[in-house]
Design a protein around this motif. Structure first.
Motif, PDB file in Angstrom:
ATOM      1  N   VAL A 120     -62.021 -63.735 -21.608  1.00  7.98           N
ATOM      2  CA  VAL A 120     -61.701 -63.470 -23.015  1.00  7.98           C
ATOM      3  C   VAL A 120     -60.228 -63.743 -23.278  1.00  7.98           C
ATOM      4  O   VAL A 120     -59.856 -64.368 -24.283  1.00  7.98           O
ATOM      5  CB  VAL A 120     -62.066 -62.016 -23.394  1.00  7.98           C
ATOM      6  CG1 VAL A 120     -61.506 -61.675 -24.777  1.00  7.98           C
ATOM      7  CG2 VAL A 120     -63.569 -61.819 -23.377  1.00  7.98           C
ATOM      8  N   ASN A 121     -59.376 -63.306 -22.375  1.00  9.75           N
ATOM      9  CA  ASN A 121     -57.941 -63.508 -22.530  1.00  9.75           C
ATOM     10  C   ASN A 121     -57.596 -64.995 -22.603  1.00  9.75           C
ATOM     11  O   ASN A 121     -56.822 -65.427 -23.477  1.00  9.75           O
ATOM     12  CB  ASN A 121     -57.202 -62.857 -21.363  1.00  9.75           C
ATOM     13  CG  ASN A 121     -55.702 -63.074 -21.438  1.00  9.75           C
ATOM     14  OD1 ASN A 121     -55.079 -62.867 -22.476  1.00  9.75           O
ATOM     15  ND2 ASN A 121     -55.108 -63.514 -20.338  1.00  9.75           N
ATOM     16  N   GLU A 178     -60.543 -67.530 -32.037  1.00 12.39           N
ATOM     17  CA  GLU A 178     -60.218 -66.347 -32.828  1.00 12.39           C
ATOM     18  C   GLU A 178     -61.449 -65.516 -33.159  1.00 12.39           C
ATOM     19  O   GLU A 178     -61.318 -64.366 -33.583  1.00 12.39           O
ATOM     20  CB  GLU A 178     -59.515 -66.769 -34.116  1.00 12.39           C
ATOM     21  CG  GLU A 178     -58.177 -67.469 -33.884  1.00 12.39           C
ATOM     22  CD  GLU A 178     -57.505 -67.911 -35.162  1.00 12.39           C
ATOM     23  OE1 GLU A 178     -58.164 -67.854 -36.227  1.00 12.39           O
ATOM     24  OE2 GLU A 178     -56.325 -68.321 -35.116  1.00 12.39           O
ATOM     25  N   LYS A 197     -58.793 -66.645 -25.887  1.00 10.14           N
ATOM     26  CA  LYS A 197     -57.885 -66.357 -27.000  1.00 10.14           C
ATOM     27  C   LYS A 197     -56.649 -67.243 -26.912  1.00 10.14           C
ATOM     28  O   LYS A 197     -56.156 -67.744 -27.931  1.00 10.14           O
ATOM     29  CB  LYS A 197     -57.478 -64.883 -26.978  1.00 10.14           C
ATOM     30  CG  LYS A 197     -58.621 -63.906 -27.212  1.00 10.14           C
ATOM     31  CD  LYS A 197     -59.251 -64.083 -28.589  1.00 10.14           C
ATOM     32  CE  LYS A 197     -60.363 -63.076 -28.825  1.00 10.14           C
ATOM     33  NZ  LYS A 197     -61.047 -63.307 -30.125  1.00 10.14           N
ATOM     34  N   ARG A 198     -56.138 -67.449 -25.697  1.00  7.71           N
ATOM     35  CA  ARG A 198     -54.980 -68.325 -25.527  1.00  7.71           C
ATOM     36  C   ARG A 198     -55.308 -69.762 -25.926  1.00  7.71           C
ATOM     37  O   ARG A 198     -54.440 -70.515 -26.386  1.00  7.71           O
ATOM     38  CB  ARG A 198     -54.508 -68.278 -24.071  1.00  7.71           C
ATOM     39  CG  ARG A 198     -53.839 -66.971 -23.711  1.00  7.71           C
ATOM     40  CD  ARG A 198     -53.741 -66.736 -22.230  1.00  7.71           C
ATOM     41  NE  ARG A 198     -52.922 -67.725 -21.530  1.00  7.71           N
ATOM     42  CZ  ARG A 198     -52.588 -67.636 -20.240  1.00  7.71           C
ATOM     43  NH1 ARG A 198     -52.992 -66.587 -19.539  1.00  7.71           N
ATOM     44  NH2 ARG A 198     -51.848 -68.561 -19.667  1.00  7.71           N
ATOM     45  N   GLU A 215     -62.783 -74.202 -33.714  1.00 13.07           N
ATOM     46  CA  GLU A 215     -62.155 -73.505 -32.598  1.00 13.07           C
ATOM     47  C   GLU A 215     -62.347 -74.251 -31.280  1.00 13.07           C
ATOM     48  O   GLU A 215     -61.400 -74.386 -30.487  1.00 13.07           O
ATOM     49  CB  GLU A 215     -62.727 -72.096 -32.476  1.00 13.07           C
ATOM     50  CG  GLU A 215     -62.346 -71.163 -33.604  1.00 13.07           C
ATOM     51  CD  GLU A 215     -63.082 -69.837 -33.544  1.00 13.07           C
ATOM     52  OE1 GLU A 215     -62.422 -68.790 -33.594  1.00 13.07           O
ATOM     53  OE2 GLU A 215     -64.325 -69.854 -33.439  1.00 13.07           O
TER      54      GLU A 215
END
Length: 764
Positions: free
Chosen positions: A546-547, A555, A550-551, A575
């Protein structure tokens, strides 16, 4: 006193009285005009200020441009664009002067001779055909400053007859001021730019395009005569809705041109016999290229305009986008070509059966009824009939003429509301986006199959499960944490402990079986094996994935659960394309953007937009991911080996297909050194899909759109998009030679067998 002296005395008194009346009248009129000009006691209403005369307000369409300076579309309340006098055909100018104001060059805003003629013929001789006495400048004053509207009313304007006299006096005053502030040429241009010609065409530029598909400088004599004829009454003399009236009015204008020597006898006789030949096209937001994009960017532009004190619909802004008109055209052609074919397959596949199905493959009961209840029409009927569902659905089942979309063109039919819902729900839809990975410029955007009938945008607005196209984000997190594309795993079941019943979850491969083979994670990703991604997820943990997602610009909400490795959380095409572009851009994520700059109507730059960017991965990880993605087009069993060999020859192509579990969503992401693009295909409702993976997979549903698009792009040399290799970082140290990697691993304390054992500490 003799009679002769008396007569002379009386005559003298009469003459004196007449002079008194004459000068008194002049004085009275002068005072009257002066009192109007200063709006004495608020009786007459305000006149335009000198400042507004120097900068008259007219609603100007804001124009949207492609990156290659081709006009994309407009935002307007009134579809208006301006031209200068030099951009007008002499035919238009001559026709206007000959018909509306033959002494235009001679007067200073008010034609006293014309007024005298009108007074003599209309008042004294009762000749209704005498025409009006308004000059072009007076007509401009009336249009531009609305001298007869409520905006300029004073307390005396409602008095019968007097109100009309006041309005006419105002027109005179403003006309004289206009003549003092502008040249004759400027007034002509201003009038033609301001006039409403009908058919949503405000101004001569839009009118020329709407009625004749040309520009004002190219208007022929007979075309100019039609448009000038509309100046008398756009509704009565419309060449579209009142062709007979328009024909006679055009010939009247031609007669005026002949009368005043602008055309000779031969030209007049020839032109007046010709029928009116229109090339009619009313512009609207459903037409042209990039319709979905125009709908999306509108909200950004409205927000920017509101924050910066502009009116998008009136201020004539010029918005330059990053979209390339040629790539957009190729993208829309690719979508049309493939989706028409895909729809045919889908219709044959279901063979008249309804495609909305539950997880067991059974038709969903009351599907159409529930969809009908979501419509605006149902809500209107609900207000009218309350809880009487029988009456409501009687209306919903009432047949009426309508036009519907088909891949062969629009079809006129007779449908009820329920019929139309059923008809449109049978269509597959799509979203496609391409961008330059190096600067974030979006180059093409197709949000669906037809904007007029399917307004929902599937590029940014729509979010669906990405399936296996999410897997590269999982592998990117692993490689950035020290794993190599050569890292070995086994194609065996991987079990996670989860909350719920059952307490464990074991993802299966799309084939439903495991081979037990030992392979690299590059091979596992190329073949899109769920077991491989699950193993990596288990090693690094869902929170890490997940981290990293997001990077990489995701979103949308992501659930930090094991199933995320198979793409179970919804994301958008927008995205994913942005995330994949990071791999080409040396690990720097650049948020996809589509507005380059905004200028005012005079070309002054109001805002220059710059991309938002930041380092998401190391450059080594990014290049290793390109190597991973190339596996789909290079390795045995790669899911993108079906790509046309022409695209893969002398070219490095990274790719990833994606298919959701019930075949509702087909995805394809394609990566090259110059361009990254992605496509999604599926039903607007998730319950609408193919029955099996044979037709319902990303390689069949979505990959052909990318393939068709890229072949067209490469064929257009002017675009500068060329085949080639991905740029390798100068400090690259990750081992991509798997034989060498294995030899290095043999020197480590842990054996390959130990590396392949499950690390229970990694379970989350």
């Amino acid at each position: 006193m003799t009679s002769e002296v008396k007569k002379k005395s009386i005559t003298k008194k009469i003459i004196t009285a007449l002079w008194i009346v004459f000068f008194g009248g002049i004085l009275a009129i002068s005072l009257f005009i002066y009192s109007i000009s200063i709006n004495l006691n608020g009786w007459y209403g305000e006149l335009p200020s000198l400042k507004s005369l120097e900068n008259p307000k007219s609603d100007l369409s804001s124009v949207l441009y492609f990156a290659d300076n081709v006009e994309m579309g407009k935002y307007f309340r009134y579809n208006r664009s301006q031209v200068t006098f030099d951009e007008l055909s002499p035919n238009v100018v001559n026709a206007l002067i000959a018909t509306e104001d033959v002494r235009y060059i001679e007067h200073s805003g008010i034609d006293l001779y014309g007024l005298g003629r009108v007074f003599f013929k209309s008042v004294l001789l009762f000749d209704k055909s005498s025409g009006g006495g308004s000059t072009i400048t007076q007509q401009l004053a009336k249009i531009l400053f609305r001298t007869r509207s409520d905006l300029s009313n004073g307390s005396l304007n409602d008095v019968p007859v007097l109100g009309l006299v006041i309005a006419k006096m105002k027109e005179w005053i403003v006309a004289v001021k206009l003549e003092q502030s502008y040249t004759k040429k400027e007034i002509i241009a201003m009038y033609l730019n301001t006039f409403e010609f009908g058919s949503n065409a405000f101004g001569i530029k839009t009118a020329a395009a709407t009625f004749f598909n040309t520009t004002p400088d190219q208007l022929k004599i007979e075309e100019a005569a039609v448009l000038v004829g509309l100046c008398k009454n756009p509704n009565l003399y419309s060449p579209v809705y009142e062709p007979k009236n328009a024909f006679h009015r055009r010939n009247t204008v031609l007669g005026q041109l002949h009368k005043y020597g602008y055309i000779d006898d031969i030209a007049f006789d020839s032109l007046r016999a010709k029928p009116i030949e229109l090339d009619y096209d009313v512009k609207n937001h459903n037409d042209g290229l990039a319709t979905y994009f125009r709908g999306t960017i509108l909200w950004d532009l409205l927000a920017w305009s509101r924050e910066n004190g502009y009116d998008l619909y009136e201020d004539g802004l010029k918005i330059y986008t990053t979209i390339d008109s040629r790539m957009q055209k190729y993208a829309e052609e690719a979508v049309e070509t493939h989706m028409a074919y895909q729809q045919k397959l889908f219709d044959e596949h279901w063979d008249g059966q309804n495609p909305w199905r539950d997880e067991e493959g059974n038709e969903i009961k009351d599907f159409l009824i529930n969809e009908a209840k979501k419509t605006t029409y149902y809500k209107q009927l609900k207000k009218e009939y309350g809880n009487d569902e029988d009456k409501i659905f009687d209306k919903l089942n009432e047949k009426k003429p309508m036009t519907v979309f088909s891949w062969e063109g629009e079809v006129d039919t007779v449908f009820s509301t329920i019929d139309s819902i059923k008809y449109f729900k049978n269509f597959l839809n799509t979203g496609f986006m391409a961008m330059d990975p190096h600067n974030g410029h979006i180059k093409a955007w197709v949000g669906g199959i037809n904007y007029k009938y399917f307004k929902y945008d599937h590029v940014k607005q729509g979010r669906r499960q990405p399936g296996s196209t999410f897997k590269p984000l999982v592998y990117a997190a692993a490689i950035d944490n020290g794993y190599s594309p050569c890292y070995q795993i086994q194609d065996v079941p991987v079990t996670f402990e989860v909350v719920g019943d059952p307490p464990t979850w074991t993802p299966s491969n799309s084939t439903g079986r495991y081979t037990g083979e030992t392979m690299t994670i590059r091979q596992a990703m190329a073949q899109s094996l769920n077991s491989g991604t699950a193993y990596v997820m288990r090693k690094i943990g869902p929170e890490t994935v997940v981290n990293y997602a997001k990077r990489l610009g995701i979103e949308s909400p992501l659930q930090a659960v094991p199933a995320l490795c198979l793409g179970t959380s919804d994301v958008s095409v927008y995205e994913l394309v942005g995330a994949y572009s990071t791999f080409v851009n040396d690990g720097f994520y650049t948020k996809p953007f589509y507005i380059d700059r905004i200028e005012d109507k005079n070309g002054k730059v109001l805002k220059q937009f710059v991309p938002k960017t930041g380092e998401a991965l190391s450059s080594e990880t990014a290049y290793a991911m390109l190597h991973m993605l190339k596996g789909a087009t290079e390795l045995p069993g790669g899911t993108a080996l079906g790509l046309d060999r022409e695209l893969r020859t002398d070219n490095e192509v990274g790719a990833k297909t994606g298919t959701t579990q019930n075949f509702s969503d087909g995805w394809f992401m394609g990566v090259t050194n110059d361009l990254v693009a992605g496509a999604w295909v599926g039903g607007d409702d998730r319950s609408i899909h193919f029955k099996s993976i044979a037709l319902g997979q990303g390689a069949r549903m979505a990959m052909p759109i990318w393939e068709i698009f890229m072949k067209k792009v490469y064929a257009d040399e002017e675009l500068g998009i060329t085949k080639g290799k991905f740029k390798k970082p100068s400090n690259f140290s990750i081992q991509l030679d798997c034989e060498e990697y294995n030899r290095q691993q043999m020197n480590l304390t842990d054996s390959v067998e130990q590396v392949n054992q499950f690390d229970v500490d990694g379970i989350q």
